[in-house]
Design an enzyme around this catalytic site. Structure first.
Site, PDB file in Angstrom:
ATOM      1  N   LYS A 178       0.870  -1.151   0.007  1.00 23.68           N
ATOM      2  CA  LYS A 178      -0.121   0.030   0.017  1.00 23.68           C
ATOM      3  C   LYS A 178       0.794   1.198  -0.013  1.00 23.68           C
ATOM      4  O   LYS A 178       0.654   2.102  -1.020  1.00 23.68           O
ATOM      5  CB  LYS A 178      -0.785   0.011   1.132  1.00 23.68           C
ATOM      6  CG  LYS A 178      -1.553   1.389   1.605  1.00 23.68           C
ATOM      7  CD  LYS A 178      -2.420   1.808   0.554  1.00 23.68           C
ATOM      8  CE  LYS A 178      -3.157   3.175   0.773  1.00 23.68           C
ATOM      9  NZ  LYS A 178      -3.943   3.630  -0.176  1.00 23.68           N
ATOM     10  N   CYS A 218      -3.020  10.510   0.927  1.00 24.38           N
ATOM     11  CA  CYS A 218      -2.196   9.495   0.332  1.00 24.38           C
ATOM     12  C   CYS A 218      -0.279   9.996   0.324  1.00 24.38           C
ATOM     13  O   CYS A 218       0.348   9.545   1.271  1.00 24.38           O
ATOM     14  CB  CYS A 218      -2.499   8.956  -0.863  1.00 24.38           C
ATOM     15  SG  CYS A 218      -4.278   8.667  -0.971  1.00 24.38           S
TER      16      CYS A 218
HETATM   17  N1  SAJ Z   1      -0.074  15.294  -8.816  1.00 23.41           N
HETATM   18  C1  SAJ Z   1       0.930  15.887  -9.713  1.00 23.41           C
HETATM   19  N2  SAJ Z   1       1.614  15.429 -10.706  1.00 23.41           N
HETATM   20  C2  SAJ Z   1       0.885  14.146 -11.035  1.00 23.41           C
HETATM   21  C3  SAJ Z   1      -0.233  13.810 -10.311  1.00 23.41           C
HETATM   22  C4  SAJ Z   1      -0.580  14.200  -9.235  1.00 23.41           C
HETATM   23  O1  SAJ Z   1       1.523  17.075  -9.246  1.00 23.41           O
HETATM   24  O2  SAJ Z   1       1.535  13.737 -12.310  1.00 23.41           O
HETATM   25  C5  SAJ Z   1      -0.444  16.129  -7.558  1.00 23.41           C
HETATM   26  C6  SAJ Z   1      -1.977  16.706  -7.624  1.00 23.41           C
HETATM   27  O3  SAJ Z   1      -2.142  17.678  -8.213  1.00 23.41           O
HETATM   28  C7  SAJ Z   1      -2.418  16.339  -6.013  1.00 23.41           C
HETATM   29  C8  SAJ Z   1      -1.414  15.305  -5.569  1.00 23.41           C
HETATM   30  O4  SAJ Z   1      -0.263  15.038  -6.405  1.00 23.41           O
HETATM   31  O5  SAJ Z   1      -2.085  17.502  -5.405  1.00 23.41           O
HETATM   32  C9  SAJ Z   1      -1.919  14.075  -5.587  1.00 23.41           C
HETATM   33  O6  SAJ Z   1      -2.674  13.644  -6.521  1.00 23.41           O
HETATM   34  P1  SAJ Z   1      -3.201  12.197  -6.879  1.00 23.41           P
HETATM   35  O7  SAJ Z   1      -3.740  12.343  -8.166  1.00 23.41           O
HETATM   36  O8  SAJ Z   1      -2.087  11.199  -6.212  1.00 23.41           O
HETATM   37  O9  SAJ Z   1      -4.595  12.079  -5.905  1.00 23.41           O
HETATM   38  P2  SAJ Z   1      -4.727  11.183  -4.682  1.00 23.41           P
HETATM   39  O10 SAJ Z   1      -3.904  12.177  -3.640  1.00 23.41           O
HETATM   40  O11 SAJ Z   1      -6.174  11.120  -4.435  1.00 23.41           O
HETATM   41  O12 SAJ Z   1      -4.110   9.915  -4.843  1.00 23.41           O
HETATM   42  C10 SAJ Z   1      -4.981   8.556  -4.866  1.00 23.41           C
HETATM   43  C11 SAJ Z   1      -3.985   7.538  -4.758  1.00 23.41           C
HETATM   44  N3  SAJ Z   1      -4.874   6.415  -4.372  1.00 23.41           N
HETATM   45  C12 SAJ Z   1      -4.742   5.632  -3.401  1.00 23.41           C
HETATM   46  O13 SAJ Z   1      -4.068   6.132  -2.334  1.00 23.41           O
HETATM   47  C13 SAJ Z   1      -5.564   4.544  -3.329  1.00 23.41           C
HETATM   48  C14 SAJ Z   1      -2.914   7.221  -5.817  1.00 23.41           C
HETATM   49  O14 SAJ Z   1      -2.191   6.249  -5.304  1.00 23.41           O
HETATM   50  C15 SAJ Z   1      -3.557   7.407  -6.834  1.00 23.41           C
HETATM   51  O15 SAJ Z   1      -2.566   6.863  -7.912  1.00 23.41           O
HETATM   52  C16 SAJ Z   1      -4.316   8.457  -7.436  1.00 23.41           C
HETATM   53  O16 SAJ Z   1      -5.322   8.569  -6.221  1.00 23.41           O
HETATM   54  C17 SAJ Z   1      -4.633   8.457  -8.787  1.00 23.41           C
HETATM   55  O17 SAJ Z   1      -4.168   8.012  -9.630  1.00 23.41           O
HETATM   56  O18 SAJ Z   1      -5.856   9.167  -8.890  1.00 23.41           O
END
Ligand code: SAJ
Length: 453
Positions: free
Chosen positions: A211, A275
């Site tokens: 995880k 996360c």
């Molecule tokens: N972000 C970036 N660049 C990227 C992707 C995200 O700067 O390429 C930033 C986003 O703006 C945000 C942060 O990172 O501020 C987190 O973004 P996220 O898309 O990872 O969103 P989360 O926090 O909801 O992450 C979740 C996580 N899922 C779980 O914990 C089950 C992550 O592992 C997933 O990959 C992600 O969702 C997803 O893919 O949507």
């Protein structure tokens, strides 16, 4: 079967509603905290407390509450009749990046006091080793029972993604880690009720490591993209062009189904959420607490530092862009677009907008924040009126990619801003269009070509 779900957060609510829709009698437990106590009455009225766009969730909650198969209480003694207890309480890390387990420990104590023989306890994201070293002893001590013999203990984490809560619960493969093979088997059978994707049986520790590694992988990849962005700025190229080309590397022609050879992530204003800012530290903590080895991880620690630096970099870009228009930071009125950590969500956990707001608030003449989904945030001047937020400001800073911002037109913007400055943390605008329209533009990863003399 009676199920109790403890912690009415994103994961808890969606999990409870799904099982309640599959014929189980589900009781949600939520303590009457200042931040979340209001959810008890809200959910019992059949309303969804999660803002932003979560397809199907509001309708599902209304349906199962009306059907009487889902209700919420603050009384944890409902555990005494439960056949399955799912613990999904938040496990934040503190400023020293150490996990704060007090609520998890309190809940485990209370569950132990009430739970009946034969119950299965399932719990959520924790530092690897926590199930074995913390949860298990607390449950055994407060129940007088033996884990594995008198009750089953399973660790199985949600792949919660904002905007896809229900979808992921059903269609994402799920790892089920039991204390014993029997625990694992029972956990797999239980999740087969709602999961249509593959279920992977394993032990608790392996599941816990998977995880936090899953999210650490993403955090490191984002840090890589952010570092390349900083390099591109210095060299004067556009990181999004570079990324497009890098990711154009074709899949292995002999096996097209293979993962893309390159999957460079998107650089930006920072990484928020529940996360990514937490899980790398949980992985490192478990090494310090249970790892024994003196190995100190470097990449995941440095990646956290790079991602946490991005709000500071955004402030530097604001200063640079204002300077180009002859405006000093201390004389500037700035509008930050986006408080949520993710586009079209109301979730502000660990949002990179907050450190940027605090960096600017102490220096600029005025800083206001706009967000279409976040209604209030302690200590932040916040509005959901975009024109009002931007009127007479000297700089518009994009931190969150809400759809409302993607639709902003430059000619409208020129009619509201006092000084034409854009700092783009999410690659929303085209740099050339902005410059042609008379804006000073800075963006993460967008190199400023030294203007030919
Ligand atoms: N972000 C970036 N660049 C990227 C992707 C995200 O700067 O390429 C930033 C986003 O703006 C945000 C942060 O990172 O501020 C987190 O973004 P996220 O898309 O990872 O969103 P989360 O926090 O909801 O992450 C979740 C996580 N899922 C779980 O914990 C089950 C992550 O592992 C997933 O990959 C992600 O969702 C997803 O893919 O949507």
């Amino acid at each position: 079967m009676e199920i109790v779900v403890i912690g009415m957060g994103y994961a808890g609510i969606s999990t409870a509603a799904m099982f309640a829709n599959e014929g189980f009698n589900v009781i949600g437990v939520q303590r009457k905290s200042k931040r979340s106590g209001w959810k008890i009455d809200y959910l019992n009225a059949g309303k969804c407390p999660i803002g932003g766009d979560e397809p199907g969730l509001a309708e599902l909650i209304e349906k199962v509450v009306r059907k009487g198969s889902f209700r919420v209480t603050d009384d944890i003694s409902v555990c005494k009749k439960a056949d399955v207890i799912i613990i999904v309480v938040q496990t934040p890390v503190d400023e020293k990046h150490e996990p704060q387990y007090n609520s998890l420990k309190e809940v485990s104590q209370a569950v132990g006091r009430h739970m009946k023989k034969g119950v299965m306890i399932i719990e959520s994201t924790v530092a690897p080793g926590t199930t074995n070293h913390i949860i298990k002893p607390i449950l055994e001590e407060s129940s007088g029972m033996k884990a594995g013999r008198d009750f089953n203990l399973v660790y199985s984490y949600e792949r919660v993604m904002i905007g896809r809560l229900l979808h992921n619960l059903v269609y994402m493969p799920r790892i089920v880690g039991g204390l014993t093979p029997e625990c694992t088997q029972r956990g797999v059978k239980f999740y087969r009720n709602i999961v249509k994707a593959e279920l992977f049986p394993t032990d608790c520790l392996t599941a816990e490591v998977a995880k936090v590694t899953e999210n650490t992988y993403r955090d490191v990849n984002i840090a890589f993209a952010n570092e390349v962005a900083l390099i591109c700025e210095s060299l004067g190229v556009n990181v999004h062009e570079v990324r497009r080309f890098v990711n154009s590397l074709p899949n292995d022609p002999s096996d097209p189904a293979k993962n893309p050879y390159r999957m460079m992530h998107i650089p930006g204003a920072g990484t928020g959420g529940h996360c990514l800012p937490k899980d790398p530290w949980l992985l490192k903590y478990s090494l310090d607490a249970y790892g024994g080895s003196k190995f100190t991880p470097k990449i995941l620690v440095e990646s956290r530092r790079i991602n946490d630096f991005m709000p500071q970099h955004m402030k530097d870009l604001v200063e640079e862009a204002l300077h180009e228009k002859g405006v000093k930071l201390q004389d500037a009125r700035v509008c930050i677009l986006g408080l949520a950590f993710l586009g079209d969500s109301d979730d502000t956990r660990n949002t990179p907008a907050l450190p940027l707001y605090n960096l600017l608030k102490g220096v600029c003449k005025e800083v206001v924040v706009h967000d279409p989904f976040v209604k209030e945030f302690e200590g932040v001047v916040l509005t959901d009126d975009l024109e009002d937020a931007l009127r007479n400001k000297d700089c518009m800073v994009i931190v969150t990619r809400h759809k409302e911002y993607v639709d902003i037109r430059l000619d409208w913007l020129k009619s509201v801003l006092a000084t034409l400055v854009i700092v783009d943390g999410r690659n929303v605008f085209n740099p050339k269009d902005c410059e042609d329209a008379g804006f000073s533009y800075r963006g993460v990863g967008i190199g400023v070509r030294v203007k030919a003399k």
